[in-house]
Design an enzyme around this catalytic site. Sequence first.
Site, PDB file in Angstrom:
ATOM      1  N   HIS A   1      -4.591  10.248  21.867  1.00  0.00           N
ATOM      2  CA  HIS A   1      -3.677   9.172  21.443  1.00  0.00           C
ATOM      3  C   HIS A   1      -2.252   9.482  21.883  1.00  0.00           C
ATOM      4  O   HIS A   1      -1.390   8.601  21.883  1.00  0.00           O
ATOM      5  CB  HIS A   1      -3.749   9.027  19.922  1.00  0.00           C
ATOM      6  CG  HIS A   1      -3.424   7.657  19.422  1.00  0.00           C
ATOM      7  ND1 HIS A   1      -2.622   6.767  20.118  1.00  0.00           N
ATOM      8  CD2 HIS A   1      -3.785   7.007  18.281  1.00  0.00           C
ATOM      9  CE1 HIS A   1      -2.513   5.642  19.427  1.00  0.00           C
ATOM     10  NE2 HIS A   1      -3.210   5.759  18.315  1.00  0.00           N
TER      11      HIS A   1
ATOM     12  N   ASP B   1     -19.664  -1.826  30.813  1.00  0.00           N
ATOM     13  CA  ASP B   1     -21.014  -1.754  31.393  1.00  0.00           C
ATOM     14  C   ASP B   1     -21.041  -0.686  32.481  1.00  0.00           C
ATOM     15  O   ASP B   1     -20.429  -0.848  33.536  1.00  0.00           O
ATOM     16  CB  ASP B   1     -21.390  -3.125  31.963  1.00  0.00           C
ATOM     17  CG  ASP B   1     -22.762  -3.143  32.619  1.00  0.00           C
ATOM     18  OD1 ASP B   1     -23.480  -2.127  32.547  1.00  0.00           O
ATOM     19  OD2 ASP B   1     -23.104  -4.182  33.226  1.00  0.00           O
TER      20      ASP B   1
END
EC number: 2.3.2.35
Length: 440
Positions: free
Chosen positions: A169, A384
């Site tokens: 982060h 994907d």
Amino acid sequence: MAFALPSSLVSVCNKSFIKPSSLTPSTLRFHKLSFIDQSLSNMYIPCAFFYPKVQQRLEDSKNSDELSHIAHLLQTSLSQTLVSYYPYAGKLKDNATVDCNDMGAEFLSVRIKCSMSEILDHPHASLAESIVLPKDLPWANNCEGGNLLVVQVSKFDCGGIAISVCFSHKIGDGCSLLNFLNDWSSVTRDRTTTTLVPSPRFVGDSVFSTQKYGSLITPQILSDLNQCVQKRLIFPTDKLDALRAKVAEESGVKNPTRAEVVSALLFKCATKASSSMLPSKLVHFLNIRTMIKPRLPRNAIGNLSSIFSIEATNMQDMELPTLVRNLRKEVEVAYKKDQVEQNELILEVVESMREGKLPFENMDGYKNVYTCSNLCKYPYYTVDFGWGRPERVCLGNGPSKNAFFLKDYKAGQGVEARVMLHKQQMSEFERNEELLEFIA
């Protein structure tokens, strides 16, 4: 399946470090962190993608060890992707700088001795899902010199796989993570195409410089997983439409968004479940890429955020129409602000520093401060790698209480909420009749 001993189901087959496929130029050796980057602890953003049907994609291979081939495919594409995402192959030099030294990302290959459905259908799925995340790593404070990106591919007995990513982060937010995942999955799918080169734009300290306020010491957020739990809630499209219509009629707000009505409902129900109800505050994080002038592109990498908030000081403030009306008012105010010079997140960090507190810790004497990260319209369910869309996308159980994470439910218009509360508060929260009316 007994969830009490998840470690007995997991066996690590391989651990390696994946370096960029070409060296990072010396001109890019040091990545400067912004003021907002520096205000964050060294925690990861942990997420995982479950793919139930994975077919062998290495046509020229006849080896029966499918996990090793899947891992090799992902390692090769990750190496290519890290050329563009070079800071994630480096290490923190200090709280202001990433040393882009091509140390590499950590990559784990794991076998899980159960079927994927046993995890996804588990009565405590939000806890069971953590089995596919690197052990003890999600949300952990990543000390200086540690890995900034950790990937784990887990193969289930049924043949399905899960791909989990722990993404620092310190360098980027949820939008940055999605950019990385889309680029990495595209390279994986199109491995025969050598012209596909990701083009992220690392913003660094070019927008939020530390010159005005000075550098920061890394804050340490202590994990409270023993006392905090996560609940996964699904707001299906039909029930969400009914909630939006009800709120629109009673509040006068035109076309209330999914995030407005869901976050308001979660805030109301969580506050009611708290032993110390009022006053309370709800803080929304805001992606400001399109709000900065000149506008930043979607592929801008960094922590490019601000906040807006609403408060509830009496029971009338907790009515759903009032909450949504106040949310709409505050977000409209936020869009009119100069998000560089009047950034509320930066102002909160500066004020917290002066008082020796962490951001959002006991803000102005509020009994409870809840934060909401809205990832709706961020297409995580389209990631994907070549095996179709994931059956589920999950977030690791968080380190602290009073946090809401919202995202699209699969490819539809529903909302999946991950709610993190104290155990005792959660037991009251999940029995709220108004909440139960609108969830699956």
